[in-house]
Scaffold this active site. Structure first.
Site, PDB file in Angstrom:
ATOM      1  N   ASP A  46      -2.738   1.212  -6.870  1.00 28.15           N
ATOM      2  CA  ASP A  46      -2.349  -0.038  -6.235  1.00 28.15           C
ATOM      3  C   ASP A  46      -3.533  -0.620  -5.476  1.00 28.15           C
ATOM      4  O   ASP A  46      -4.624  -0.095  -5.521  1.00 28.15           O
ATOM      5  CB  ASP A  46      -1.100   0.122  -5.362  1.00 28.15           C
ATOM      6  CG  ASP A  46      -1.256   1.213  -4.332  1.00 28.15           C
ATOM      7  OD1 ASP A  46      -2.381   1.378  -3.829  1.00 28.15           O
ATOM      8  OD2 ASP A  46      -0.270   1.916  -4.048  1.00 28.15           O
ATOM      9  N   LYS A  68       0.428  -3.758  -4.800  1.00 24.62           N
ATOM     10  CA  LYS A  68       1.397  -4.479  -3.982  1.00 24.62           C
ATOM     11  C   LYS A  68       0.646  -5.134  -2.856  1.00 24.62           C
ATOM     12  O   LYS A  68      -0.219  -4.549  -2.259  1.00 24.62           O
ATOM     13  CB  LYS A  68       2.373  -3.505  -3.319  1.00 24.62           C
ATOM     14  CG  LYS A  68       3.265  -2.798  -4.239  1.00 24.62           C
ATOM     15  CD  LYS A  68       4.105  -1.896  -3.385  1.00 24.62           C
ATOM     16  CE  LYS A  68       4.690  -0.771  -4.200  1.00 24.62           C
ATOM     17  NZ  LYS A  68       5.376   0.168  -3.325  1.00 24.62           N
ATOM     18  N   MET A 183       1.914  -1.504   8.575  1.00 27.58           N
ATOM     19  CA  MET A 183       2.583  -2.693   8.018  1.00 27.58           C
ATOM     20  C   MET A 183       3.150  -3.570   9.121  1.00 27.58           C
ATOM     21  O   MET A 183       4.217  -4.163   8.957  1.00 27.58           O
ATOM     22  CB  MET A 183       3.718  -2.270   7.061  1.00 27.58           C
ATOM     23  CG  MET A 183       3.261  -1.384   5.930  1.00 27.58           C
ATOM     24  SD  MET A 183       4.633  -0.714   4.964  1.00 27.58           S
ATOM     25  CE  MET A 183       5.191   0.622   5.988  1.00 27.58           C
TER      26      MET A 183
HETATM   27  N1  SAH Z   1       0.309   5.638   2.509  1.00 27.62           N
HETATM   28  C1  SAH Z   1      -0.535   4.779   3.284  1.00 27.62           C
HETATM   29  C2  SAH Z   1       0.238   3.696   3.987  1.00 27.62           C
HETATM   30  C3  SAH Z   1       0.876   2.716   3.056  1.00 27.62           C
HETATM   31  S1  SAH Z   1       1.719   1.437   3.871  1.00 27.62           S
HETATM   32  C4  SAH Z   1      -1.337   5.616   4.267  1.00 27.62           C
HETATM   33  O1  SAH Z   1      -1.062   6.798   4.451  1.00 27.62           O
HETATM   34  O2  SAH Z   1      -2.294   5.094   4.838  1.00 27.62           O
HETATM   35  C5  SAH Z   1       0.474   0.176   3.934  1.00 27.62           C
HETATM   36  C6  SAH Z   1      -0.037   0.015   5.337  1.00 27.62           C
HETATM   37  O3  SAH Z   1      -1.004   1.011   5.614  1.00 27.62           O
HETATM   38  C7  SAH Z   1      -0.761  -1.276   5.601  1.00 27.62           C
HETATM   39  O4  SAH Z   1       0.129  -2.321   5.872  1.00 27.62           O
HETATM   40  C8  SAH Z   1      -1.562  -0.919   6.819  1.00 27.62           C
HETATM   41  O5  SAH Z   1      -0.761  -0.904   7.974  1.00 27.62           O
HETATM   42  C9  SAH Z   1      -1.937   0.503   6.522  1.00 27.62           C
HETATM   43  N2  SAH Z   1      -3.266   0.611   5.921  1.00 27.62           N
HETATM   44  C10 SAH Z   1      -3.585   1.084   4.707  1.00 27.62           C
HETATM   45  N3  SAH Z   1      -4.914   1.087   4.522  1.00 27.62           N
HETATM   46  C11 SAH Z   1      -5.446   0.626   5.653  1.00 27.62           C
HETATM   47  C12 SAH Z   1      -6.783   0.424   6.104  1.00 27.62           C
HETATM   48  N4  SAH Z   1      -7.834   0.683   5.326  1.00 27.62           N
HETATM   49  N5  SAH Z   1      -6.976  -0.052   7.354  1.00 27.62           N
HETATM   50  C13 SAH Z   1      -5.929  -0.311   8.144  1.00 27.62           C
HETATM   51  N6  SAH Z   1      -4.652  -0.143   7.775  1.00 27.62           N
HETATM   52  C14 SAH Z   1      -4.417   0.324   6.552  1.00 27.62           C
END
Ligand code: SAH
Length: 527
Positions: A46, A68, A183
């Site tokens: 994704d 997404k 998120m």
């Molecule tokens: N499984 C992922 C989270 C997925 S939900 C994890 O463990 O990181 C998606 C959310 O993750 C985004 O809306 C944001 O809040 C956060 N996110 C993912 N990558 C990010 C990044 N590089 N910097 C800041 N927030 C991030």
């Protein structure tokens, strides 16, 4: 959901690996995750998974994007599940890359349940979640003995118009530790309001980290009350994590990533693709984003007769002089083809023009007797006094087109020189020309590096002599040394940075020095 204990594994189905790809920095994936990407028949990813990881897939692997972005789902979750199952039932092994950790707000649990139902075997490869890594790259430890003894991961994705909240706001509001919301950017005013309404003090430190662990990272530290307004002012959009708690205040002291010399800088590498890897790594290490634009390819010479003759009579030479790593690699490839045994190199002494070239020779178990003091042809000549040169036989295996300073200098001192081509540099068929042209046009490239005269010539040729000056205007143009600089000047390109040590590391360091200076002086910023 209870699992049907009678569910059987479908025989012949491939395994689905739910892999945590980390939060963006491709270096943050686990060794196990990388191994699974490298061996999978198909990679399903994704938009949060680092594109660099896709380069690790097998050349024949199927790459499937199911990204997404907020509501803009390329594929709905059900369709993703169906896809994973269908591919697995074809017997394919699948690397399902998910940003961060697959089981932290990644819907990895739901995907796994579906796989179980379909009898498809799966494994989970945990990853570094953005909930911990984004704060870490912003200098915010989520726990700290003086600040927080617990941490809570909370979804910020709730619909604020819902009658009944799934979150009991009392709980996070009263939590004495750190709160990390994922998120949550869109709902920032709602989240902060709920927390304050339930008793979290308005002056609690709060931070947002967008695109954490990537060269595009942006962080903002404020308070619970002020952060929605400031985030809007600063234009912070998803993906970002919100950190609430006094640890957020440590950013000012502990920020490390954002203080790297190349932080936020995109740096163009113009040398051949094979040679770019090491340089790209050095740029990433300093916090920059390397952009590969290979303007040259290294190819065998049109005719190897002279090289083969020289190799046949290698014992007759007093010296072999290597002027580049390419020269060393190509020479020994051919040498082993013709002579089959490196010990036949025993006769001549070896000279090298620079330390990296010398290391390439020494890496083959062969000693280098002479290294140029200054890493140029002139520097090497300085180390060859006339009495050691007169009447001696020299072999210089090198590029088909190269400067004549070295052979002419040796000949002038009475040496007998054979210059034989071992490789050609050709203008590369660059596949990404339009993408890079567009980045240059939009001033999104902050520096262009030139590591040889041929990279300069071919860069100009590929982008067009008429437009290259406007395209590079505003970017820092950096040269590996005086010979390359001279070619740049011949092409009317300014030389903003010239390495004082004529190596890749020397060039990267000189450029880092330039950016640090212009940062200190508050000027020199581009794009
Ligand atoms: N499984 C992922 C989270 C997925 S939900 C994890 O463990 O990181 C998606 C959310 O993750 C985004 O809306 C944001 O809040 C956060 N996110 C993912 N990558 C990010 C990044 N590089 N910097 C800041 N927030 C991030």
């Amino acid at each position: 959901m209870t699992q049907d204990s009678t569910t059987q594994k479908t025989s012949g189905a491939g395994t689905v690996f739910l892999i945590g790809a980390g939060p963006g920095d491709p270096g943050l994936i686990t060794v196990r995750g990388l191994e699974k990407i490298r061996t999978a028949d198909a990679v399903v990813y994704d938009y949060l998974a680092s594109p660099a990881l896709l380069n690790e897939a097998r050349p024949d692997a199927e790459l499937i994007y199911v990204g997404k972005k907020g509501k803009d789902h390329t594929l709905e979750q059900d369709a993703i599940n169906d896809l994973l199952i269908a591919k697995a039932l074809e017997g394919k092994s699948i690397a399902r890359l998910k940003g961060g950790d697959p089981f932290v707000f990644g819907r990895g649990g739901e995907e796994a349940e579906e796989l179980v139902r379909a009898g498809v075997p799966f494994e989970v490869v945990p990853g570094v979640t953005s909930a911990v890594a984004a704060p870490a790259y912003a200098g915010i430890p989520v726990t700290h003995r003086d600040h927080a003894s617990m941490v809570m991961f909370i979804t910020g994705h709730e619909d604020p118009t819902k009658e009944e909240s799934a979150i009991d706001w009392e709980v996070p509001a009263r939590c004495p530790g750190t709160l990390v919301f994922l998120m949550g950017v869109k709902n920032l005013p709602y989240i902060t309001e709920c927390l304050m309404k339930h008793g979290k003090p308005a002056d609690t430190p709060a931070a947002l980290v967008r695109w954490g662990t990537t060269p595009n990272q942006v962080s903002l530290v404020s308070t619970l009350k002020k952060i929605p307004h400031e985030a809007e002012h600063k234009g912070i959009k998803p993906p970002a994590v919100l950190i609430v708690g006094s640890v957020a205040g440590l950013h000012d002291t502990l920020a490390w990533y954002e203080n790297k010399p190349f932080f936020g800088k995109r740096i163009l590498i113009t040398r051949s693709r094979e040679q770019s890897v090491g340089m790209a790594r050095q740029i990433s290490e300093k916090g920059g984003e390397p952009v590969l634009f290979p303007t040259i390819t290294i190819q065998p010479p049109a005719d190897t007769t002279r090289l083969d003759e020289a190799i046949e009579k290698i014992a007759e030479y007093d010296w072999v002089i290597f002027t580049s790593v390419n020269g060393v690699e190509r020479f020994f490839q051919r040498f082993l083809h013709v002579r089959c045994d490196v010990r036949e190199m025993a006769g001549p002494r070896i000279a090298a023009i620079g330390p990296v070239t010398a290391a390439a020779v020494q890496g083959r178990g062969i000693k280098v007797q002479l290294l140029a003091k200054e890493f140029t042809a002139e520097g090497l000549l300085a180390g060859l006094p006339e009495e050691r040169t007169r009447g001696k036989r020299f072999l210089i295996p090198r590029a088909e087109k190269a400067r004549d300073v070295l052979p002419e200098g040796i000949a002038a001192m009475g040496g007998l020189v054979d210059v034989v081509p071992v490789y050609r540099t050709c203008v590369s068929e660059v596949s990404d020309v339009e993408k890079v042209r567009d980045m240059l046009q939009k001033k999104r490239i902050h520096a262009v590096t030139f590591t040889s005269s041929s990279t300069v010539r071919h860069f100009v040729e590929i982008l067009g002599r008429d437009s290259v000056h406007a395209l590079t205007d505003g970017a820092v143009l950096a040269s590996i040394g005086p010979i390359t600089s001279r070619t740049m000047k011949e092409e009317q390109l300014p030389v903003h940075v010239e390495a004082s040590k004529y190596t890749i590391a020397g060039l990267v360091n000189a450029l880092a020095g330039h950016f640090s200076r212009s940062f200190r002086d508050g000027g020199g910023e581009v794009g």
